[in-house]
Design a protein around this motif. Structure first.
Motif, short mmCIF file in Angstrom:
data_model
loop_
_atom_site.label_atom_id
_atom_site.label_comp_id
_atom_site.label_asym_id
_atom_site.label_seq_id
_atom_site.Cartn_x
_atom_site.Cartn_y
_atom_site.Cartn_z
N SER A 123 41.97 66.18 57.55
CA SER A 123 41.64 65.34 57.22
C SER A 123 42.90 64.76 56.36
O SER A 123 41.97 63.47 55.55
N THR A 124 42.66 65.85 54.77
CA THR A 124 42.83 65.81 53.69
C THR A 124 44.41 66.29 52.66
O THR A 124 43.96 67.22 53.53
N ASP A 125 44.79 65.12 52.54
CA ASP A 125 46.28 65.81 52.14
C ASP A 125 46.03 66.87 50.53
O ASP A 125 46.63 66.60 49.55
N LEU A 126 45.41 68.27 50.23
CA LEU A 126 44.75 68.80 49.44
C LEU A 126 46.18 69.00 48.57
O LEU A 126 46.18 69.15 47.16
N TYR A 127 47.36 70.09 49.28
CA TYR A 127 48.37 69.99 49.00
C TYR A 127 48.90 68.76 47.76
O TYR A 127 49.51 69.24 46.73
N GLU A 128 48.88 67.30 48.47
CA GLU A 128 49.10 66.51 47.73
C GLU A 128 48.63 65.82 47.08
O GLU A 128 48.87 65.40 44.89
N MET A 172 51.52 74.28 36.88
CA MET A 172 50.19 74.58 37.22
C MET A 172 50.36 73.68 39.21
O MET A 172 49.34 74.23 39.87
N ALA A 173 50.41 72.69 38.69
CA ALA A 173 51.12 71.55 39.94
C ALA A 173 51.47 72.65 41.28
O ALA A 173 51.42 72.44 42.20
N ARG A 174 52.71 73.11 40.68
CA ARG A 174 53.35 74.02 41.69
C ARG A 174 52.38 75.29 42.24
O ARG A 174 52.48 75.49 43.60
N TRP A 175 51.86 75.71 41.31
CA TRP A 175 50.89 76.62 41.67
C TRP A 175 49.73 76.80 42.80
O TRP A 175 49.59 77.04 43.80
N ASN A 176 49.07 75.08 42.50
CA ASN A 176 48.14 75.43 43.47
C ASN A 176 48.82 74.40 44.71
O ASN A 176 48.05 74.75 45.59
N LYS A 177 49.39 74.54 44.78
CA LYS A 177 50.40 73.97 45.95
C LYS A 177 51.11 75.00 46.62
O LYS A 177 50.71 75.08 47.93
N ASP A 178 51.38 76.16 46.16
CA ASP A 178 51.35 77.42 47.14
C ASP A 178 50.55 77.93 47.70
O ASP A 178 50.42 78.27 48.68
N ILE A 179 49.30 77.67 46.49
CA ILE A 179 47.75 78.20 47.31
C ILE A 179 47.21 77.83 48.13
O ILE A 179 47.14 78.02 49.58
N ILE A 180 47.58 76.22 48.59
CA ILE A 180 47.29 75.38 49.80
C ILE A 180 47.76 75.42 50.82
O ILE A 180 47.73 75.51 51.85
N GLN A 181 49.74 75.62 50.32
CA GLN A 181 50.07 75.31 51.76
C GLN A 181 49.51 77.03 52.72
O GLN A 181 49.57 77.12 53.54
N ARG A 182 50.03 77.75 52.05
CA ARG A 182 49.12 79.32 52.66
C ARG A 182 48.05 79.96 53.01
O ARG A 182 47.77 79.89 54.16
N VAL A 184 46.07 76.60 53.73
CA VAL A 184 45.62 76.28 55.01
C VAL A 184 46.58 77.39 56.28
O VAL A 184 45.57 76.54 57.23
N THR A 185 48.00 77.56 56.33
CA THR A 185 48.46 77.53 57.23
C THR A 185 47.78 78.98 57.97
O THR A 185 47.60 78.99 59.19
N ILE A 186 47.12 80.21 57.12
CA ILE A 186 46.64 80.64 57.74
C ILE A 186 45.39 80.29 58.43
O ILE A 186 44.91 81.02 59.22
N SER A 207 56.22 72.43 59.35
CA SER A 207 56.82 73.10 58.79
C SER A 207 56.51 73.99 57.41
O SER A 207 57.22 74.85 57.85
N TRP A 208 55.02 74.24 57.65
CA TRP A 208 54.63 75.66 56.15
C TRP A 208 54.74 76.49 57.41
O TRP A 208 53.83 77.24 57.17
#
Length: 395
Positions: A123-128, A172-182, A184-186, A207-208
């Motif tokens: 529902s929400t693109d936490l990554y962005e 920090m933005a890159r770090w946040n995105k890495d955590i969210i992507q991983r 969410v995928t798991i 893509s993830w």
């Protein structure tokens, strides 16, 4: 069926997820299903809210405090074994999760422990969103390091990946995105079904995926019912209340006034438009924490008197706001679908949007246009629609 919907945002918050939940609950119940919504209570004693919102025992609120992640995502305070036991007694047939935060994770945990099929809706693109809310990092680290392993069983490779995520990144933005992507995928790889609300989101989720964590994604946009049409008297009263003259040419936005919505660029857009169309007016319908910033930008702009903020309007009364507009503009680049992108065309408005992949409800040249993310480009299209009444009506 007995269906459980788990969300970290619900009334009194006003956002797309809330509207989707209410709509889904209503439509499922109309088909004879029994639907429970599990959500935060926005306070430690949520039972006191029951009378305020005229809720029944099918709205289950957890004790919570104001959100640690985003302003309308609350942090629930609960004891998972007790909560899972309560959910088990309801004998749910299916669980649907709308947010991968505390309440959402309780839903997943209950589904896993009780062997209940579960759906995750992206529902929400936490990554962005994390680019605009970088302070969420401590909460995300706790989420993936503490809460995630207690929700789903992790393999050795996944545990190693989680440990790696604690290594600081540049920015920090890159770090946040890495955590969210991983994370969410798991999580999504454990679901029986994953729903994306647009092809844009579906492509992002695909893509993830990797050899370890993969899942099918089904695209199902959320439908909307027509809003009540306002009477001439109601529309005239709305215009008078907000200083809109009958001959004003109005373009605007309806929705949550959040930083991530790219709304600030509409103010220089008005400046471009107003130089050619002096009767042009920009209308912001909605509220949220970024409103104060937008109001300051509006006050400092070239035409502050041509920018109007209505505040939040109940959805059942939104028809008058759409009726007051000539063109609907959707500048967000970070939405998963944009509920209003279904409402605005249904209300008869041509739409100008920046993110073409976010909806299939707007077809270029048929009921709207997609443009580049710049005030100059969007102002050209708005001016074209304001000048050409026949084109505007046709769209």
């Amino acid at each position: 069926m007995r269906i459980g919907l788990f969300t970290d945002t619900f009334r009194p918050s006003i956002n797309g997820i809330v509207y989707v939940l209410e709509s889904l609950k209503r439509e499922l119940e109309a088909k004879g299903h029994e639907v429970y919504i599990f959500c935060p209570g926005k306070k430690i004693l949520p039972a006191r809210e029951v009378e305020l919102y005229e809720e029944d025992d099918h709205i289950v609120r957890f004790p919570s405090i104001k959100g640690a992640f985003f302003d309308d995502y609350d942090t629930s305070v609960f004891f998972p074994p007790r909560v899972v036991s309560q959910i088990k007694k309801l004998d749910l047939d299916v669980i649907q999760v709308f947010t991968p935060s505390q309440v959402g994770l309780v839903g997943i945990q209950a589904a896993v422990k009780c062997n209940i099929p579960f759906i995750i809706q992206h529902s929400t693109d936490l990554y962005e969103f994390s680019e605009d809310y970088p302070v969420v990092l401590p909460g995300l680290l706790a989420l993936i390091g503490i809460v995630l392993p207690t929700t789903v069983k992790l393999g050795r490779k996944e545990i190693a990946e989680v440990i790696k995520l604690y290594r600081p990144r540049r920015g920090m933005a890159r770090w946040n995105k890495d955590i969210i992507q991983r994370a969410v995928t798991i999580l999504y790889s454990r679901a029986d079904a994953v729903v994306a609300l647009s092809e844009k989101s579906a492509n992002q989720l695909r893509s993830w995926q990797d050899e370890t964590n993969h899942y099918p994604v089904t695209t199902i946009p959320s439908g909307v019912n027509p809003l009540p049409r306002p009477t001439k008297a109601t529309l005239a009263a709305f215009r008078t209340e907000h200083g809109i003259s009958p001959d004003d040419e109005v373009f605007g936005f309806v929705g949550r006034l959040g930083k991530e919505k790219n709304l600030d660029m509409l103010i220089p857009t008005l400046e471009y438009v107003a130089h050619q169309r002096p009767k042009a007016r920009l209308l912001f319908v909605g509220d949220f924490e970024y409103r104060e910033t937008l109001e300051q930008l509006a006050a400092e702009s070239e035409f502050p008197e041509r920018i109007t903020f209505t505040g939040a309007i109940p959805r059942e009364n939104l028809g008058v706001a759409y009726a007051a507009m000539d063109v609907f503009v959707f500048p967000s680049l970070k939405d998963t679908q944009g509920w209003v992108l279904h409402e605005a065309p249904l209300a008869g408005l041509p739409v100008v949007l920046f993110d073409k992949g976010v909806t299939s409800a707007v077809v270029y040249g048929e009921n709207g246009f997609s443009v580049e993310n710049s005030p100059e480009t969007v102002s050209e299209k708005i001016i074209e629609l304001l000048i050409d009444g026949a084109l505007r009506i046709a769209l």
